[in-house]
Design a protein around this motif. Sequence first.
Motif, PDB file in Angstrom:
ATOM      1  N   VAL A   1      -9.347   1.014  -9.221  1.00  0.00           N
ATOM      2  CA  VAL A   1      -9.029   2.444  -9.166  1.00  0.00           C
ATOM      3  C   VAL A   1      -9.469   3.032  -7.826  1.00  0.00           C
ATOM      4  O   VAL A   1      -8.764   3.856  -7.232  1.00  0.00           O
ATOM      5  CB  VAL A   1      -9.693   3.175 -10.341  1.00  0.00           C
ATOM      6  N   SER A   2     -10.638   2.605  -7.327  1.00  0.00           N
ATOM      7  CA  SER A   2     -11.135   3.142  -6.057  1.00  0.00           C
ATOM      8  C   SER A   2     -10.215   2.758  -4.901  1.00  0.00           C
ATOM      9  O   SER A   2      -9.983   3.551  -3.982  1.00  0.00           O
ATOM     10  CB  SER A   2     -12.559   2.643  -5.793  1.00  0.00           C
ATOM     11  N   THR A   3      -9.654   1.541  -4.954  1.00  0.00           N
ATOM     12  CA  THR A   3      -8.713   1.117  -3.907  1.00  0.00           C
ATOM     13  C   THR A   3      -7.447   1.958  -3.957  1.00  0.00           C
ATOM     14  O   THR A   3      -6.920   2.390  -2.930  1.00  0.00           O
ATOM     15  CB  THR A   3      -8.367  -0.370  -4.072  1.00  0.00           C
ATOM     16  N   ALA A   4      -6.944   2.219  -5.182  1.00  0.00           N
ATOM     17  CA  ALA A   4      -5.747   3.044  -5.327  1.00  0.00           C
ATOM     18  C   ALA A   4      -5.993   4.453  -4.801  1.00  0.00           C
ATOM     19  O   ALA A   4      -5.147   5.036  -4.114  1.00  0.00           O
ATOM     20  CB  ALA A   4      -5.311   3.080  -6.785  1.00  0.00           C
ATOM     21  N   ALA A   5      -7.190   4.986  -5.079  1.00  0.00           N
ATOM     22  CA  ALA A   5      -7.518   6.332  -4.613  1.00  0.00           C
ATOM     23  C   ALA A   5      -7.629   6.369  -3.086  1.00  0.00           C
ATOM     24  O   ALA A   5      -7.213   7.345  -2.440  1.00  0.00           O
ATOM     25  CB  ALA A   5      -8.817   6.799  -5.248  1.00  0.00           C
TER      26      ALA A   5
ATOM     27  N   TYR B   1      -2.585   8.219   2.567  1.00  0.00           N
ATOM     28  CA  TYR B   1      -1.173   8.579   2.648  1.00  0.00           C
ATOM     29  C   TYR B   1      -1.006  10.089   2.727  1.00  0.00           C
ATOM     30  O   TYR B   1      -0.148  10.598   3.455  1.00  0.00           O
ATOM     31  CB  TYR B   1      -0.418   8.025   1.448  1.00  0.00           C
ATOM     32  N   ARG B   2      -1.833  10.829   1.974  1.00  0.00           N
ATOM     33  CA  ARG B   2      -1.758  12.292   2.024  1.00  0.00           C
ATOM     34  C   ARG B   2      -2.120  12.812   3.415  1.00  0.00           C
ATOM     35  O   ARG B   2      -1.516  13.765   3.913  1.00  0.00           O
ATOM     36  CB  ARG B   2      -2.714  12.900   0.998  1.00  0.00           C
TER      37      ARG B   2
ATOM     38  N   ILE C   1       1.553   7.328  -6.538  1.00  0.00           N
ATOM     39  CA  ILE C   1       0.512   8.285  -6.930  1.00  0.00           C
ATOM     40  C   ILE C   1       0.810   9.682  -6.382  1.00  0.00           C
ATOM     41  O   ILE C   1       0.739  10.686  -7.112  1.00  0.00           O
ATOM     42  CB  ILE C   1      -0.863   7.800  -6.426  1.00  0.00           C
ATOM     43  N   VAL C   2       1.173   9.753  -5.093  1.00  0.00           N
ATOM     44  CA  VAL C   2       1.320  11.056  -4.440  1.00  0.00           C
ATOM     45  C   VAL C   2       2.667  11.706  -4.760  1.00  0.00           C
ATOM     46  O   VAL C   2       2.731  12.897  -5.088  1.00  0.00           O
ATOM     47  CB  VAL C   2       1.151  10.900  -2.914  1.00  0.00           C
ATOM     48  N   GLU C   3       3.740  10.931  -4.692  1.00  0.00           N
ATOM     49  CA  GLU C   3       5.070  11.511  -4.851  1.00  0.00           C
ATOM     50  C   GLU C   3       5.566  11.457  -6.296  1.00  0.00           C
ATOM     51  O   GLU C   3       6.217  12.396  -6.748  1.00  0.00           O
ATOM     52  CB  GLU C   3       6.058  10.788  -3.934  1.00  0.00           C
ATOM     53  N   ASP C   4       5.272  10.354  -7.008  1.00  0.00           N
ATOM     54  CA  ASP C   4       5.741  10.225  -8.389  1.00  0.00           C
ATOM     55  C   ASP C   4       4.698  10.664  -9.405  1.00  0.00           C
ATOM     56  O   ASP C   4       4.948  10.610 -10.619  1.00  0.00           O
ATOM     57  CB  ASP C   4       6.135   8.768  -8.663  1.00  0.00           C
ATOM     58  N   HIS C   5       3.497  11.019  -8.916  1.00  0.00           N
ATOM     59  CA  HIS C   5       2.429  11.583  -9.759  1.00  0.00           C
ATOM     60  C   HIS C   5       1.962  10.613 -10.846  1.00  0.00           C
ATOM     61  O   HIS C   5       1.698  11.012 -11.977  1.00  0.00           O
ATOM     62  CB  HIS C   5       2.892  12.910 -10.382  1.00  0.00           C
ATOM     63  N   TRP C   6       1.875   9.328 -10.524  1.00  0.00           N
ATOM     64  CA  TRP C   6       1.303   8.369 -11.468  1.00  0.00           C
ATOM     65  C   TRP C   6      -0.198   8.610 -11.563  1.00  0.00           C
ATOM     66  O   TRP C   6      -0.849   8.931 -10.572  1.00  0.00           O
ATOM     67  CB  TRP C   6       1.546   6.945 -10.988  1.00  0.00           C
ATOM     68  N   PRO C   7      -0.797   8.409 -12.717  1.00  0.00           N
ATOM     69  CA  PRO C   7      -2.254   8.444 -12.809  1.00  0.00           C
ATOM     70  C   PRO C   7      -2.854   7.282 -12.000  1.00  0.00           C
ATOM     71  O   PRO C   7      -2.253   6.209 -11.865  1.00  0.00           O
ATOM     72  CB  PRO C   7      -2.532   8.275 -14.307  1.00  0.00           C
ATOM     73  N   LEU C   8      -4.046   7.492 -11.475  1.00  0.00           N
ATOM     74  CA  LEU C   8      -4.699   6.462 -10.660  1.00  0.00           C
ATOM     75  C   LEU C   8      -4.853   5.152 -11.418  1.00  0.00           C
ATOM     76  O   LEU C   8      -4.591   4.068 -10.888  1.00  0.00           O
ATOM     77  CB  LEU C   8      -6.068   6.962 -10.173  1.00  0.00           C
ATOM     78  N   ARG C   9      -5.274   5.240 -12.682  1.00  0.00           N
ATOM     79  CA  ARG C   9      -5.535   4.019 -13.445  1.00  0.00           C
ATOM     80  C   ARG C   9      -4.237   3.242 -13.689  1.00  0.00           C
ATOM     81  O   ARG C   9      -4.204   2.008 -13.571  1.00  0.00           O
ATOM     82  CB  ARG C   9      -6.208   4.371 -14.776  1.00  0.00           C
ATOM     83  N   ARG C  10      -3.156   3.957 -14.015  1.00  0.00           N
ATOM     84  CA  ARG C  10      -1.887   3.279 -14.264  1.00  0.00           C
ATOM     85  C   ARG C  10      -1.375   2.593 -12.984  1.00  0.00           C
ATOM     86  O   ARG C  10      -0.899   1.451 -13.016  1.00  0.00           O
ATOM     87  CB  ARG C  10      -0.853   4.287 -14.749  1.00  0.00           C
TER      88      ARG C  10
ATOM     89  N   ARG D   1       0.835  -1.195   0.000  1.00  0.00           N
ATOM     90  CA  ARG D   1       0.000   0.000   0.000  1.00  0.00           C
ATOM     91  C   ARG D   1       0.876   1.254   0.000  1.00  0.00           C
ATOM     92  O   ARG D   1       0.556   2.243  -0.689  1.00  0.00           O
ATOM     93  CB  ARG D   1      -0.908  -0.005   1.235  1.00  0.00           C
ATOM     94  N   LEU D   2       1.954   1.212   0.771  1.00  0.00           N
ATOM     95  CA  LEU D   2       2.840   2.366   0.832  1.00  0.00           C
ATOM     96  C   LEU D   2       3.486   2.640  -0.534  1.00  0.00           C
ATOM     97  O   LEU D   2       3.577   3.793  -0.972  1.00  0.00           O
ATOM     98  CB  LEU D   2       3.916   2.140   1.894  1.00  0.00           C
ATOM     99  N   ARG D   3       3.903   1.584  -1.196  1.00  0.00           N
ATOM    100  CA  ARG D   3       4.505   1.761  -2.526  1.00  0.00           C
ATOM    101  C   ARG D   3       3.487   2.310  -3.516  1.00  0.00           C
ATOM    102  O   ARG D   3       3.794   3.191  -4.329  1.00  0.00           O
ATOM    103  CB  ARG D   3       5.038   0.428  -3.018  1.00  0.00           C
ATOM    104  N   LEU D   4       2.249   1.785  -3.452  1.00  0.00           N
ATOM    105  CA  LEU D   4       1.191   2.284  -4.333  1.00  0.00           C
ATOM    106  C   LEU D   4       0.933   3.761  -4.080  1.00  0.00           C
ATOM    107  O   LEU D   4       0.852   4.574  -5.025  1.00  0.00           O
ATOM    108  CB  LEU D   4      -0.079   1.462  -4.099  1.00  0.00           C
ATOM    109  N   ALA D   5       0.803   4.135  -2.818  1.00  0.00           N
ATOM    110  CA  ALA D   5       0.490   5.521  -2.482  1.00  0.00           C
ATOM    111  C   ALA D   5       1.615   6.468  -2.898  1.00  0.00           C
ATOM    112  O   ALA D   5       1.366   7.574  -3.389  1.00  0.00           O
ATOM    113  CB  ALA D   5       0.231   5.638  -0.986  1.00  0.00           C
ATOM    114  N   ARG D   6       2.859   6.033  -2.703  1.00  0.00           N
ATOM    115  CA  ARG D   6       3.968   6.894  -3.086  1.00  0.00           C
ATOM    116  C   ARG D   6       4.048   7.085  -4.597  1.00  0.00           C
ATOM    117  O   ARG D   6       4.430   8.171  -5.086  1.00  0.00           O
ATOM    118  CB  ARG D   6       5.276   6.310  -2.566  1.00  0.00           C
TER     119      ARG D   6
END
Length: 319
Positions: free
Chosen positions: A38-42, A48-49, A20-29, A13-18
Amino acid sequence: MTHANAPLTPTGRLRLARCIVEDHWPLRRAAERFQVSVSTAARWAGRYRNLGEAGMTDRSSRPQTSPNRTPTRTERRVIKIRVIRRWGPARIGYLLGLNPSTVHRILTRYRLARLTHLDRATARPIRRYEHSAPGDLVHVDIKKLGNIPDGGGHKVLGRAAGRRNSGQRGHGYAYLHNAVDDHSRLAYTEIHADETRETAVAFWTRAQAFFTSCGITVTRVLTDNGSCYRSHLWRDTLRAAGITPKRTRPYRPQTNGKVERFNRTLLEGWAYAQPYRTDTERRAALPRWLHTYNHHRGHTALAGKPPASRVPNLTGQYS
């Protein structure tokens, strides 16, 4: 603890959140990369934020509010009835209009599902005591036990044949006269044909000699209110030996609880432990069982040690 089928561990989960939040990956990717929706990633990105790494752990599944929980006032009524009247969940539920399972959950929540800390007769907390030295108090009681007819009873022959065999001459009752030291739980037992005052006094004379041989000087004896123990012969015999006779309050067998519990242990471990074919066979097994009880059988009240461990002068302690 993460369940077996969870696609993400707290580290995942931490890797996923980072991403999205730090590396600015799109949610779908990010969701495709970590094989989640996508909802789980969001959701994990949002936690994390707001919370940082601490937000990656599982939360309690308990709801923040429980609108259907039993009102506190009703819970108090359940507890009050349970403690004062010692009623069970079904009876309490009928009185208060509650489902018995609801009452049981309330009692379990407040650790009242079992009233082991209360005296069932008075609802008062149980006062457990133990005298500090052997001989300070000896509990004495009589237990009535049915004799075994020759050839065996129903445990050997079955119900029908055992009932017919029980009708033969000589079948009746025996009386177990028991004495248990309060401090050590050391026990002495004899089997007699009656519970008269003469028999009770003769039994105590031999019981006192047994305790004396073990280095125990008896100063007090506690009995129930049986007629043999209310006799002048019993009182005078004890007082002549320098022993104070004491009796329990009427309808309070708990006061003599140590010998009452010994009666139960005696029946389970000896009288009903195996199918005897004759009463003589069962009586012959008593001395060996009593030796095992005093010298080898662990006692829960003595930290798993036998009564002999509290009587240093007991002969045959290590045999």
